[in-house]
Design a protein around this motif. Structure first.
Motif, PDB file in Angstrom:
ATOM      1  N   ASN A   1      -2.493  -4.408  -3.586  1.00 29.52           N
ATOM      2  CA  ASN A   1      -3.221  -4.756  -2.364  1.00 29.52           C
ATOM      3  C   ASN A   1      -3.743  -3.506  -1.661  1.00 29.52           C
ATOM      4  N   ASP A   2      -4.936  -3.597  -1.097  1.00 27.72           N
ATOM      5  CA  ASP A   2      -5.565  -2.422  -0.493  1.00 27.72           C
ATOM      6  C   ASP A   2      -4.812  -1.885   0.718  1.00 27.72           C
ATOM      7  N   CYS A   3      -4.279  -2.762   1.572  1.00 22.16           N
ATOM      8  CA  CYS A   3      -3.539  -2.279   2.735  1.00 22.16           C
ATOM      9  C   CYS A   3      -2.276  -1.528   2.337  1.00 22.16           C
ATOM     10  N   LYS A   4      -1.612  -2.009   1.317  1.00 23.75           N
ATOM     11  CA  LYS A   4      -0.409  -1.328   0.849  1.00 23.75           C
ATOM     12  C   LYS A   4      -0.749   0.052   0.297  1.00 23.75           C
ATOM     13  N   LEU A   5      -1.861   0.136  -0.428  1.00 28.44           N
ATOM     14  CA  LEU A   5      -2.278   1.431  -0.966  1.00 28.44           C
ATOM     15  C   LEU A   5      -2.675   2.383   0.160  1.00 28.44           C
ATOM     16  N   ALA A   6      -3.337   1.876   1.175  1.00 28.77           N
ATOM     17  CA  ALA A   6      -3.708   2.725   2.309  1.00 28.77           C
ATOM     18  C   ALA A   6      -2.459   3.267   3.001  1.00 28.77           C
ATOM     19  N   ALA A   7      -1.424   2.437   3.112  1.00 25.16           N
ATOM     20  CA  ALA A   7      -0.163   2.895   3.702  1.00 25.16           C
ATOM     21  C   ALA A   7       0.434   4.023   2.867  1.00 25.16           C
ATOM     22  N   ALA A   8       0.413   3.867   1.538  1.00 25.92           N
ATOM     23  CA  ALA A   8       0.934   4.905   0.653  1.00 25.92           C
ATOM     24  C   ALA A   8       0.151   6.205   0.805  1.00 25.92           C
TER      25      ALA A   8
ATOM     26  N   ILE B   1       6.943   3.093   8.262  1.00 26.82           N
ATOM     27  CA  ILE B   1       5.547   3.101   8.701  1.00 26.82           C
ATOM     28  C   ILE B   1       4.978   1.686   8.648  1.00 26.82           C
ATOM     29  N   VAL B   2       4.261   1.323   9.686  1.00 26.95           N
ATOM     30  CA  VAL B   2       3.408   0.134   9.650  1.00 26.95           C
ATOM     31  C   VAL B   2       1.962   0.615   9.664  1.00 26.95           C
ATOM     32  N   TYR B   3       1.223   0.254   8.642  1.00 25.32           N
ATOM     33  CA  TYR B   3      -0.196   0.586   8.578  1.00 25.32           C
ATOM     34  C   TYR B   3      -0.991  -0.642   8.989  1.00 25.32           C
ATOM     35  N   LEU B   4      -1.858  -0.489   9.974  1.00 28.41           N
ATOM     36  CA  LEU B   4      -2.716  -1.579  10.428  1.00 28.41           C
ATOM     37  C   LEU B   4      -4.144  -1.331   9.957  1.00 28.41           C
ATOM     38  N   LEU B   5      -4.683  -2.256   9.192  1.00 29.15           N
ATOM     39  CA  LEU B   5      -6.098  -2.219   8.843  1.00 29.15           C
ATOM     40  C   LEU B   5      -6.867  -2.859   9.981  1.00 29.15           C
ATOM     41  N   ALA B   6      -7.635  -2.067  10.704  1.00 31.46           N
ATOM     42  CA  ALA B   6      -8.409  -2.562  11.840  1.00 31.46           C
ATOM     43  C   ALA B   6      -9.883  -2.434  11.495  1.00 31.46           C
ATOM     44  N   GLY B   7     -10.511  -3.557  11.246  1.00 26.30           N
ATOM     45  CA  GLY B   7     -11.914  -3.567  10.880  1.00 26.30           C
ATOM     46  C   GLY B   7     -12.429  -4.988  10.900  1.00 26.30           C
ATOM     47  N   MET B   8     -13.456  -5.249  10.105  1.00 25.59           N
ATOM     48  CA  MET B   8     -13.971  -6.613  10.026  1.00 25.59           C
ATOM     49  C   MET B   8     -12.925  -7.554   9.448  1.00 25.59           C
ATOM     50  N   ARG B   9     -11.924  -6.979   8.799  1.00 26.50           N
ATOM     51  CA  ARG B   9     -10.763  -7.722   8.328  1.00 26.50           C
ATOM     52  C   ARG B   9      -9.531  -7.017   8.861  1.00 26.50           C
ATOM     53  N   THR B  10      -8.485  -7.783   9.180  1.00 24.11           N
ATOM     54  CA  THR B  10      -7.258  -7.219   9.728  1.00 24.11           C
ATOM     55  C   THR B  10      -6.116  -7.450   8.749  1.00 24.11           C
ATOM     56  N   GLY B  11      -5.332  -6.417   8.492  1.00 25.10           N
ATOM     57  CA  GLY B  11      -4.212  -6.540   7.562  1.00 25.10           C
ATOM     58  C   GLY B  11      -3.178  -5.475   7.842  1.00 25.10           C
ATOM     59  N   ALA B  12      -2.131  -5.453   7.025  1.00 25.24           N
ATOM     60  CA  ALA B  12      -1.050  -4.496   7.242  1.00 25.24           C
ATOM     61  C   ALA B  12      -0.403  -4.099   5.927  1.00 25.24           C
ATOM     62  N   GLY B  13       0.087  -2.865   5.874  1.00 20.54           N
ATOM     63  CA  GLY B  13       0.885  -2.366   4.761  1.00 20.54           C
ATOM     64  C   GLY B  13       2.156  -1.773   5.326  1.00 20.54           C
ATOM     65  N   LEU B  14       3.264  -1.923   4.625  1.00 23.68           N
ATOM     66  CA  LEU B  14       4.573  -1.548   5.155  1.00 23.68           C
ATOM     67  C   LEU B  14       5.279  -0.562   4.232  1.00 23.68           C
TER      68      LEU B  14
ATOM     69  N   ALA C   1      -8.355   4.252  -2.269  1.00 21.04           N
ATOM     70  CA  ALA C   1      -8.447   4.933  -3.559  1.00 21.04           C
ATOM     71  C   ALA C   1      -7.422   6.053  -3.667  1.00 21.04           C
ATOM     72  N   LEU C   2      -7.168   6.765  -2.557  1.00 19.24           N
ATOM     73  CA  LEU C   2      -6.152   7.819  -2.584  1.00 19.24           C
ATOM     74  C   LEU C   2      -4.762   7.216  -2.779  1.00 19.24           C
ATOM     75  N   GLY C   3      -4.496   6.093  -2.123  1.00 23.62           N
ATOM     76  CA  GLY C   3      -3.222   5.416  -2.355  1.00 23.62           C
ATOM     77  C   GLY C   3      -3.086   4.948  -3.787  1.00 23.62           C
TER      78      GLY C   3
END
Length: 389
Positions: A195-202, A216-229, A360-362
């Motif tokens: 999942n993209d949010c999980k990778l962004a958190a990593a 860490i809680v990563y919040l995806l704030a954009g046209m779509r909202t999500g989270a990675g933990l 992509a970095l995650g």
């Protein structure tokens, strides 16, 4: 007294483990002497010397020539891990873009390629674009698929154990796609889909603003909202891959939160939905009353889900990423005030600095972890020598 015997297999295995110990001592460190490597591994200096020379012969290490500035005695030979012995590939298959990045085994980026796609692209079109981006990235790096040792693909939506987004994804028809199987026809390397949010958190913990945190809680704030933990330093997927998908609960109001910005009164007709939020944030900075109201309502909805995660996990840091993080000067303070109202303890809130490369970095980070697990794990045989260029 019974005499203990050691078989040839045991000795070979011992050499393999000792070689792996020296590889780990080399990775992530500056060029090191045999004495320094022996201190890190706990091996004797003679054994370390033999192992280091063997790694050079196998292509895992190189000898760094002395600078020649020393005038007293002979400078000690130094060894460096060959990070370019292998490479990994991270791919972000997003709604509006596809980005591929290749790095060496130390995570240094070698080449990247991106291409814009439309949100309503069908699976065939999106897969074709992904194939083209990957092919161009390989070509730009002067590589072929066999040069890649691990691949991770980031996608939108919770990913199950098969690597598919069968529960939910906003990408049309993507629930029918198996990215790992599709790429398996080209790559012999292990392929992981996440999942993209999980990778962004990593990515944030690896190279971003949360390198000093394990919770860490990563919040995806954009046209779509999500989270990675990330909890205790470990990326949490959950039993079915849906950890962090709190936005699926309609009472959290994440699904509709961006609409406050997109439907703000005063947004010019010439501004499309993709750019409406940027216009609203800019207007809010200038004091526009409607824009400030829209931002306040958006933050209030974002905070409901964020507070639920904070109360459940008690993280050290909340990272705000995604497209809206570029307006952190407008978002972070009101988000903090909302969390103070809702939570027992408010973690530090930081804005991502990785931009749209975070997924992509995650993916690169997970691919490197896969290489470490499969290639440098103590449960496997010593790695084969890398392919010579």
């Amino acid at each position: 007294m019974t005499e203990m015997t050691t078989s040839g297999t045991d000795l070979n295995r011992l050499r393999e483990l000792n070689s792996l110990s020296v590889v780990r001592a080399l990775r992530g460190n500056p060029p090191s002497t045999v004495t320094e490597l022996a201190a890190r591994t706990g091996l004797s200096r003679p054994s370390t010397d033999v192992m280091a020379q063997g790694l050079v012969a196998d292509g895992w290490a190189t000898v760094v020539e002395p600078s020649g500035n020393s005038t007293v005695g002979r400078p000690a030979r130094r060894y460096r891990f060959r990070a370019d012995a292998g490479h990994v590939l991270g791919v972000d298959v997003g709604g509006h873009k596809i980005l591929a990045i290749i790095s060496d085994l130390d995570g240094t980026v070698v080449h990247s390629t991106r291409r814009a796609v439309t949100l309503d692209a069908d699976p065939t079109t999106r897969l074709a674009a992904m194939d083209a981006v990957i092919a161009n990235c390989l070509r730009g790096a002067g590589m072929v698929p066999d040069d890649i040792w691990a691949v991770t693909v980031g996608v939108t939506g919770p990913v199950d154990t098969t690597g598919r987004t069968t529960l939910f994804t906003p990408l049309p028809g993507w629930t029918s796609v198996n990215p790992a199987k599709h790429l398996g026809a080209r790559f012999a390397a292990p392929i992981v889909v996440e999942n993209d949010c999980k990778l962004a958190a990593a990515a944030e913990r690896w190279q971003g603003v949360a390198q000093d945190a394990d919770d860490i809680v990563y919040l995806l704030a954009g046209m779509r909202t999500g989270a990675g933990l990330i909890i205790d330093g470990t990326l949490r997927r959950g039993y079915g891959g849906a950890a962090g998908e709190i936005g699926a609960l309609r009472a959290v109001r994440w699904l509709d939160a961006p609409s406050h910005l997109q439907n703000c009164p005063g947004v010019p007709d010439s501004v499309d939905a993709d750019n409406a939020a940027a216009w609203v944030f800019a207007a809010a900075r200038e004091g526009d009353r409607h824009a400030r109201t829209a931002v306040r309502r958006y933050v209030r909805d974002l905070a409901v889900g964020a507070a639920a995660l904070v109360l459940t996990l008690d993280p050290q840091i909340v990272v705000v990423g995604g497209g809206y993080s570029r307006s952190a000067d407008i978002l972070l303070d009101p988000l903090g005030r909302e969390l103070e109202r809702l939570c027992l303890r408010v973690p530090e809130i930081r804005a991502s600095t990785l931009g749209d490369e975070s997924v992509a970095l995650g993916a690169l980070r997970l691919a490197l972890d896969e290489v470490d697990s499969r290639l440098f794990g103590t449960g496997l045989s010593a790695p084969l020598a890398p392919r010579r260029q």
